[in-house]
Design an enzyme around this catalytic site. Sequence first.
Site, short mmCIF file in Angstrom:
data_model
loop_
_atom_site.label_atom_id
_atom_site.label_comp_id
_atom_site.label_asym_id
_atom_site.label_seq_id
_atom_site.Cartn_x
_atom_site.Cartn_y
_atom_site.Cartn_z
CE LYS A 13 -57.65 33.22 57.05
NZ LYS A 13 -56.38 33.90 56.68
NE ARG A 88 -58.80 32.27 50.33
CZ ARG A 88 -58.09 31.67 51.27
NH1 ARG A 88 -58.60 30.79 52.08
NH2 ARG A 88 -56.82 31.99 51.41
NE ARG A 127 -47.98 29.97 56.96
CZ ARG A 127 -49.13 30.41 56.48
NH1 ARG A 127 -50.20 30.48 57.25
NH2 ARG A 127 -49.20 30.84 55.24
NE ARG A 161 -49.55 27.59 53.42
CZ ARG A 161 -50.65 28.25 53.73
NH1 ARG A 161 -51.22 28.08 54.92
NH2 ARG A 161 -51.19 29.11 52.89
NE ARG A 172 -51.12 32.72 50.29
CZ ARG A 172 -50.32 32.45 51.33
NH1 ARG A 172 -49.01 32.36 51.16
NH2 ARG A 172 -50.83 32.26 52.52
P1 AP5 Z 1 -51.52 31.62 60.46
O1 AP5 Z 1 -52.38 31.34 61.64
O2 AP5 Z 1 -50.95 30.44 59.74
O3 AP5 Z 1 -52.25 32.63 59.46
P2 AP5 Z 1 -53.52 32.42 58.53
O4 AP5 Z 1 -54.38 33.63 58.68
O5 AP5 Z 1 -54.15 31.09 58.78
O6 AP5 Z 1 -52.81 32.48 57.13
P3 AP5 Z 1 -52.85 31.55 55.84
O7 AP5 Z 1 -51.67 31.97 54.99
O8 AP5 Z 1 -52.92 30.08 56.19
O9 AP5 Z 1 -54.12 32.00 55.17
P4 AP5 Z 1 -54.48 31.87 53.74
O10 AP5 Z 1 -55.88 32.26 53.84
O11 AP5 Z 1 -53.66 32.56 52.74
O12 AP5 Z 1 -54.12 30.33 53.40
P5 AP5 Z 1 -55.03 29.04 53.21
O13 AP5 Z 1 -54.28 27.89 53.72
O14 AP5 Z 1 -56.40 29.29 53.73
O15 AP5 Z 1 -50.32 32.56 60.98
C1 AP5 Z 1 -49.25 32.95 60.13
C2 AP5 Z 1 -47.94 32.94 60.92
O16 AP5 Z 1 -48.02 33.94 61.97
C3 AP5 Z 1 -47.65 31.61 61.65
O17 AP5 Z 1 -46.28 31.36 61.60
C4 AP5 Z 1 -48.09 31.86 63.11
O18 AP5 Z 1 -47.34 31.09 64.03
C5 AP5 Z 1 -47.82 33.35 63.26
N1 AP5 Z 1 -48.74 34.01 64.18
C6 AP5 Z 1 -50.09 33.83 64.26
N2 AP5 Z 1 -50.61 34.62 65.21
C7 AP5 Z 1 -49.57 35.34 65.72
C8 AP5 Z 1 -49.47 36.34 66.74
N3 AP5 Z 1 -50.55 36.78 67.42
N4 AP5 Z 1 -48.24 36.89 67.00
C9 AP5 Z 1 -47.15 36.47 66.30
N5 AP5 Z 1 -47.17 35.51 65.35
C10 AP5 Z 1 -48.38 34.95 65.06
O19 AP5 Z 1 -55.15 28.96 51.63
C11 AP5 Z 1 -54.06 28.60 50.80
C12 AP5 Z 1 -54.52 28.57 49.35
O20 AP5 Z 1 -55.55 27.57 49.19
C13 AP5 Z 1 -55.16 29.85 48.83
O21 AP5 Z 1 -54.19 30.77 48.36
C14 AP5 Z 1 -56.05 29.31 47.69
O22 AP5 Z 1 -55.28 29.01 46.56
C15 AP5 Z 1 -56.56 28.00 48.26
N6 AP5 Z 1 -57.83 28.16 49.00
C16 AP5 Z 1 -58.04 27.96 50.35
N7 AP5 Z 1 -59.30 28.21 50.68
C17 AP5 Z 1 -59.93 28.58 49.53
C18 AP5 Z 1 -61.25 29.00 49.23
N8 AP5 Z 1 -62.19 29.10 50.19
N9 AP5 Z 1 -61.53 29.33 47.96
C19 AP5 Z 1 -60.61 29.24 46.98
N10 AP5 Z 1 -59.33 28.86 47.19
C20 AP5 Z 1 -59.00 28.54 48.46
#
Ligand code: AP5
Length: 214
Positions: A13, A88, A127, A161, A172
Amino acid sequence: MRLVLLGAPGSGKGTQAQRLQSRRGVPQVSTGDLLREAVAAGTELGRKAQAVMDAGQLVDDATMLGIIRERLARPDAKRGFILDGFPRTIVQADGLARLLTEIGEPIDAVVLFDIDPFVLERRLAGRRTCRRCGRVFHVESNPPAASDLCTDGGPHDLVQRPDDNEETVRQRLAVYRERTQPLIDYYAKIGLLRRIDADGSLGDVDARLERAIA
Ligand code: AP5
């Protein structure tokens, strides 16, 4: 363009939100990034969020809705927004719907990033994020090219991270299945959901995303 990107941790995403932001000039709004900025700044929100994020749990809905309300009020969001990692939970989705009705800016589409769970672990383990500009890379599938410099003209400063360790990733993913997956039906029922296959090269996923939102 007002989009929600929905999918498991590591489904791509954030990567696709950054690429779409560059192509369309519409801001990525990542709640994970907003929370990490608060942690880095040592604010009260950051101190509260850090323990929750380290445990792989979700920050409470009222806090998240407050953050989104404030972020969407900034002038750049008048051009539209790409919500990455929000909503979420069902409570967040209901709160978002109320907020967008209030400001007269409904969502155009919710794009679900469909992916095999086995691919996710490999993606999260490899990542790396640039500490200065926030761009997301992968040690194998998407490393920065030598010519690909950070916004300050120097090389990217890549870090892992803290929540990308094996145990927190498992937590997660469990939280995603329990709290976030119900949003798939929620958005399907109101006709907003589009699914894309999130496996494949970055270019392939770009093209699928563009088709889904065309
Ligand atoms: P990446 O694009 O980074 O994946 P992502 O889907 O963004 O994954 P996240 O881990 O960031 O999502 P998340 O929802 O757990 O974390 P968030 O920061 O929102 O891609 C991953 C890897 O794959 C990268 O290395 C990339 O280069 C590679 N890649 C991508 N596409 C590819 C492809 N096509 N082919 C090969 N490789 C590829 O949240 C973190 C924490 O914050 C949560 O756990 C929670 O505690 C808190 N939080 C955030 N939002 C909320 C909310 N709305 N409510 C409550 N808590 C929240």
